[in-house]
Write an enzyme that holds these catalytic residues in place. Structure first.
Site, PDB file in Angstrom:
ATOM      1  N   GLU A 175       7.037   1.936  -6.823  1.00 48.52           N
ATOM      2  CA  GLU A 175       7.276   1.616  -5.298  1.00 48.52           C
ATOM      3  C   GLU A 175       7.344   2.911  -4.551  1.00 48.52           C
ATOM      4  O   GLU A 175       7.913   4.156  -4.973  1.00 48.52           O
ATOM      5  CB  GLU A 175       8.551   0.798  -5.253  1.00 48.52           C
ATOM      6  CG  GLU A 175       8.535  -0.381  -5.123  1.00 48.52           C
ATOM      7  CD  GLU A 175       8.090  -0.858  -3.759  1.00 48.52           C
ATOM      8  OE1 GLU A 175       7.333  -0.032  -3.000  1.00 48.52           O
ATOM      9  OE2 GLU A 175       8.202  -1.928  -3.343  1.00 48.52           O
ATOM     10  N   ASP A 176       7.110   2.863  -3.449  1.00 46.89           N
ATOM     11  CA  ASP A 176       7.465   3.945  -2.250  1.00 46.89           C
ATOM     12  C   ASP A 176       9.143   3.933  -2.055  1.00 46.89           C
ATOM     13  O   ASP A 176       9.450   5.075  -2.071  1.00 46.89           O
ATOM     14  CB  ASP A 176       6.568   3.633  -0.992  1.00 46.89           C
ATOM     15  CG  ASP A 176       6.752   2.373  -0.336  1.00 46.89           C
ATOM     16  OD1 ASP A 176       7.519   1.516  -0.850  1.00 46.89           O
ATOM     17  OD2 ASP A 176       6.303   2.092   0.702  1.00 46.89           O
ATOM     18  N   ASP A 235       4.250   3.689   6.092  1.00 44.19           N
ATOM     19  CA  ASP A 235       3.661   3.218   7.260  1.00 44.19           C
ATOM     20  C   ASP A 235       4.696   2.780   8.331  1.00 44.19           C
ATOM     21  O   ASP A 235       5.645   1.981   8.018  1.00 44.19           O
ATOM     22  CB  ASP A 235       2.605   2.395   7.018  1.00 44.19           C
ATOM     23  CG  ASP A 235       2.847   0.825   7.030  1.00 44.19           C
ATOM     24  OD1 ASP A 235       3.819   0.592   6.134  1.00 44.19           O
ATOM     25  OD2 ASP A 235       2.403  -0.119   7.823  1.00 44.19           O
ATOM     26  N   ARG A 278       0.746   6.663   7.479  1.00 40.03           N
ATOM     27  CA  ARG A 278       0.670   6.893   5.989  1.00 40.03           C
ATOM     28  C   ARG A 278       0.065   8.194   5.428  1.00 40.03           C
ATOM     29  O   ARG A 278       0.388   8.841   4.398  1.00 40.03           O
ATOM     30  CB  ARG A 278      -0.503   5.709   5.342  1.00 40.03           C
ATOM     31  CG  ARG A 278       0.080   4.276   5.444  1.00 40.03           C
ATOM     32  CD  ARG A 278      -0.583   3.385   4.680  1.00 40.03           C
ATOM     33  NE  ARG A 278      -0.543   2.083   4.800  1.00 40.03           N
ATOM     34  CZ  ARG A 278       0.670   1.187   4.506  1.00 40.03           C
ATOM     35  NH1 ARG A 278       1.513   1.940   3.873  1.00 40.03           N
ATOM     36  NH2 ARG A 278       0.520   0.172   4.803  1.00 40.03           N
ATOM     37  N   PHE A 324      14.544   4.714   9.564  1.00 37.98           N
ATOM     38  CA  PHE A 324      13.065   4.541   9.228  1.00 37.98           C
ATOM     39  C   PHE A 324      12.130   5.684   9.173  1.00 37.98           C
ATOM     40  O   PHE A 324      12.066   6.325   9.855  1.00 37.98           O
ATOM     41  CB  PHE A 324      12.382   3.468  10.432  1.00 37.98           C
ATOM     42  CG  PHE A 324      11.204   2.581   9.787  1.00 37.98           C
ATOM     43  CD1 PHE A 324      11.685   1.630   9.271  1.00 37.98           C
ATOM     44  CD2 PHE A 324      10.138   3.035  10.224  1.00 37.98           C
ATOM     45  CE1 PHE A 324      10.467   0.815   8.746  1.00 37.98           C
ATOM     46  CE2 PHE A 324       9.049   2.336   9.644  1.00 37.98           C
ATOM     47  CZ  PHE A 324       9.045   1.395   9.085  1.00 37.98           C
ATOM     48  N   VAL A 325      11.544   5.538   7.867  1.00 38.81           N
ATOM     49  CA  VAL A 325      10.873   6.803   7.481  1.00 38.81           C
ATOM     50  C   VAL A 325       9.376   6.474   7.402  1.00 38.81           C
ATOM     51  O   VAL A 325       8.838   5.327   7.025  1.00 38.81           O
ATOM     52  CB  VAL A 325      11.389   7.527   6.201  1.00 38.81           C
ATOM     53  CG1 VAL A 325      12.797   8.274   6.594  1.00 38.81           C
ATOM     54  CG2 VAL A 325      11.352   6.855   5.152  1.00 38.81           C
ATOM     55  N   ASP A 371      14.809  -0.654  -0.074  1.00 41.03           N
ATOM     56  CA  ASP A 371      15.558  -0.823   0.996  1.00 41.03           C
ATOM     57  C   ASP A 371      16.608  -1.931   0.715  1.00 41.03           C
ATOM     58  O   ASP A 371      17.669  -1.792   0.280  1.00 41.03           O
ATOM     59  CB  ASP A 371      14.584  -1.387   2.124  1.00 41.03           C
ATOM     60  CG  ASP A 371      15.284  -1.365   3.484  1.00 41.03           C
ATOM     61  OD1 ASP A 371      16.339  -0.586   3.646  1.00 41.03           O
ATOM     62  OD2 ASP A 371      14.575  -2.100   4.588  1.00 41.03           O
ATOM     63  N   LYS A 403       0.748  -1.239   0.068  1.00 45.96           N
ATOM     64  CA  LYS A 403       0.015   0.147   0.020  1.00 45.96           C
ATOM     65  C   LYS A 403       0.830   1.194  -0.230  1.00 45.96           C
ATOM     66  O   LYS A 403       0.300   2.566  -0.065  1.00 45.96           O
ATOM     67  CB  LYS A 403      -0.878  -0.052   1.370  1.00 45.96           C
ATOM     68  CG  LYS A 403      -1.833  -1.333   1.545  1.00 45.96           C
ATOM     69  CD  LYS A 403      -2.637  -0.998   2.900  1.00 45.96           C
ATOM     70  CE  LYS A 403      -2.619  -2.471   3.372  1.00 45.96           C
ATOM     71  NZ  LYS A 403      -3.137  -2.286   4.855  1.00 45.96           N
ATOM     72  N   GLY A 404       2.127   1.168   0.182  1.00 47.06           N
ATOM     73  CA  GLY A 404       3.202   2.303   0.305  1.00 47.06           C
ATOM     74  C   GLY A 404       3.059   3.410  -0.942  1.00 47.06           C
ATOM     75  O   GLY A 404       3.574   4.293  -0.755  1.00 47.06           O
ATOM     76  N   LYS A 447      17.249   3.739  -0.179  1.00 47.53           N
ATOM     77  CA  LYS A 447      18.404   3.657   1.063  1.00 47.53           C
ATOM     78  C   LYS A 447      19.441   2.923   0.371  1.00 47.53           C
ATOM     79  O   LYS A 447      19.262   1.562   0.595  1.00 47.53           O
ATOM     80  CB  LYS A 447      17.741   2.736   2.156  1.00 47.53           C
ATOM     81  CG  LYS A 447      16.717   3.465   3.009  1.00 47.53           C
ATOM     82  CD  LYS A 447      16.219   2.674   4.173  1.00 47.53           C
ATOM     83  CE  LYS A 447      14.945   3.263   4.791  1.00 47.53           C
ATOM     84  NZ  LYS A 447      14.604   2.260   5.818  1.00 47.53           N
TER      85      LYS A 447
HETATM   86  P1  IMP Z   1      12.922  -4.104   0.823  1.00 48.55           P
HETATM   87  O1  IMP Z   1      12.386  -5.299   0.251  1.00 48.55           O
HETATM   88  O2  IMP Z   1      13.804  -4.460   1.853  1.00 48.55           O
HETATM   89  O3  IMP Z   1      13.429  -3.287  -0.496  1.00 48.55           O
HETATM   90  O4  IMP Z   1      11.625  -3.283   1.026  1.00 48.55           O
HETATM   91  C1  IMP Z   1      10.785  -2.741   0.598  1.00 48.55           C
HETATM   92  C2  IMP Z   1       9.521  -2.306   1.357  1.00 48.55           C
HETATM   93  O5  IMP Z   1       9.825  -2.335   2.603  1.00 48.55           O
HETATM   94  C3  IMP Z   1       9.234  -0.999   0.671  1.00 48.55           C
HETATM   95  O6  IMP Z   1       8.217  -1.279  -0.342  1.00 48.55           O
HETATM   96  C4  IMP Z   1       8.525  -0.614   2.129  1.00 48.55           C
HETATM   97  O7  IMP Z   1       7.004  -0.950   2.122  1.00 48.55           O
HETATM   98  C5  IMP Z   1       8.967  -1.155   3.592  1.00 48.55           C
HETATM   99  N1  IMP Z   1       9.948  -0.358   3.790  1.00 48.55           N
HETATM  100  C6  IMP Z   1      11.342  -0.292   3.842  1.00 48.55           C
HETATM  101  N2  IMP Z   1      12.139   0.747   4.453  1.00 48.55           N
HETATM  102  C7  IMP Z   1      11.049   1.410   5.037  1.00 48.55           C
HETATM  103  C8  IMP Z   1      10.977   2.586   5.714  1.00 48.55           C
HETATM  104  O8  IMP Z   1      11.845   3.376   6.264  1.00 48.55           O
HETATM  105  N3  IMP Z   1       9.646   2.750   6.228  1.00 48.55           N
HETATM  106  C9  IMP Z   1       8.685   2.283   5.897  1.00 48.55           C
HETATM  107  N4  IMP Z   1       8.399   1.161   5.026  1.00 48.55           N
HETATM  108  C10 IMP Z   1       9.572   0.825   4.675  1.00 48.55           C
HETATM  109 MG    MG Z   2       6.087  -0.965  -0.431  1.00 51.36          MG
END
Ligand code: IMP
Ligand code: MG
Length: 180
Positions: free
Chosen positions: A99-100, A159, A165, A152-153, A103, A43-44, A131
């Site tokens: 994507e939001d 969220d 959100r 963490f944002v 990470d 939902k991000g 990041k």
């Molecule tokens: P990844 O698979 O580790 O790249 O994570 C991606 C997902 O984790 C993103 O689409 C977000 O929904 C969530 N996420 C990663 N970092 C943050 C953050 O700092 N705040 C909130 N959600 C995060």
């Molecule tokens: Mg996401």
């Protein structure tokens, strides 16, 4: 809500200006192709997706996909599951994943490999935030809003345990909120 925020990292005005710039860039690249399907990762992506779609002055289609989230944790489990699939057949389509935040990159790597199997004409990635320090995979990001530090944002769709959100800016969550 605001009192749980340590500092504002990206203001609402900065977000809007960046979204307009990315929208113009995307329109520039896709208008000659005559096709664009935005695939938002729920939902991000919600705030970014609606603002971005309005900033792309060309005909486009919208669909959504959902992957498993962190729940109440602030670190990725590394295991990605598909919770909701697309409604659209993407074979032969020009697909742009929205994507939001990236990470570890594991979510996008998973989605990318899943969607590539369906033979889209092209597949690119657009992320509002990145990041870079946390990356464990090598996913290409074609359109990026902001590189941010490893904090963490929340806000503007992002969220923590489904909260925050609706904040209009991107803020760093106070550590005491998720430390307990
Ligand atoms: P990844 O698979 O580790 O790249 O994570 C991606 C997902 O984790 C993103 O689409 C977000 O929904 C969530 N996420 C990663 N970092 C943050 C953050 O700092 N705040 C909130 N959600 C995060
Ligand atoms: Mg996401």
């Amino acid at each position: 809500m605001d009192r749980d925020i340590d500092k504002i990292l990206i203001s609402s005005e900065e977000l809007q200006a960046k979204v307009r710039a990315i929208g113009a860039q995307i329109a520039n690249d896709y208008a000659p192709l005559g096709d664009l399907l935005l695939v938002g990762v729920l939902k991000g992506c919600m705030m970014f997706m609606v603002d971005l779609a309005r900033a792309i002055p060309m005909p486009l289609a919208i669909d959504f996909i959902a992957t498993s989230s962190y729940g109440h944790s602030t670190a990725s489990s590394g295991v990605v599951r598909l919770l909701k699939d697309l409604d659209t057949d993407i074979a032969g389509r020009h697909v742009l994943i929205v994507e939001d935040i990236i990470d570890s990159g594991l979510t996008l790597e998973y989605l990318r490999s899943q969607l590539l199997r369906r033979n889209p004409a092209s597949l690119r990635i657009c992320s509002l935030l990145n990041k870079p320090d946390r990356r464990v995979t090598n996913v290409p990001v074609d359109y990026l809003g902001f590189d941010i530090p490893n904090e963490f944002v929340v806000g503007y769709g992002l969220d923590y345990g489904e909260h925050y959100r609706n904040l209009p800016y991107i803020g760093v969550l106070k550590q005491e909120i998720y430390a307990e």
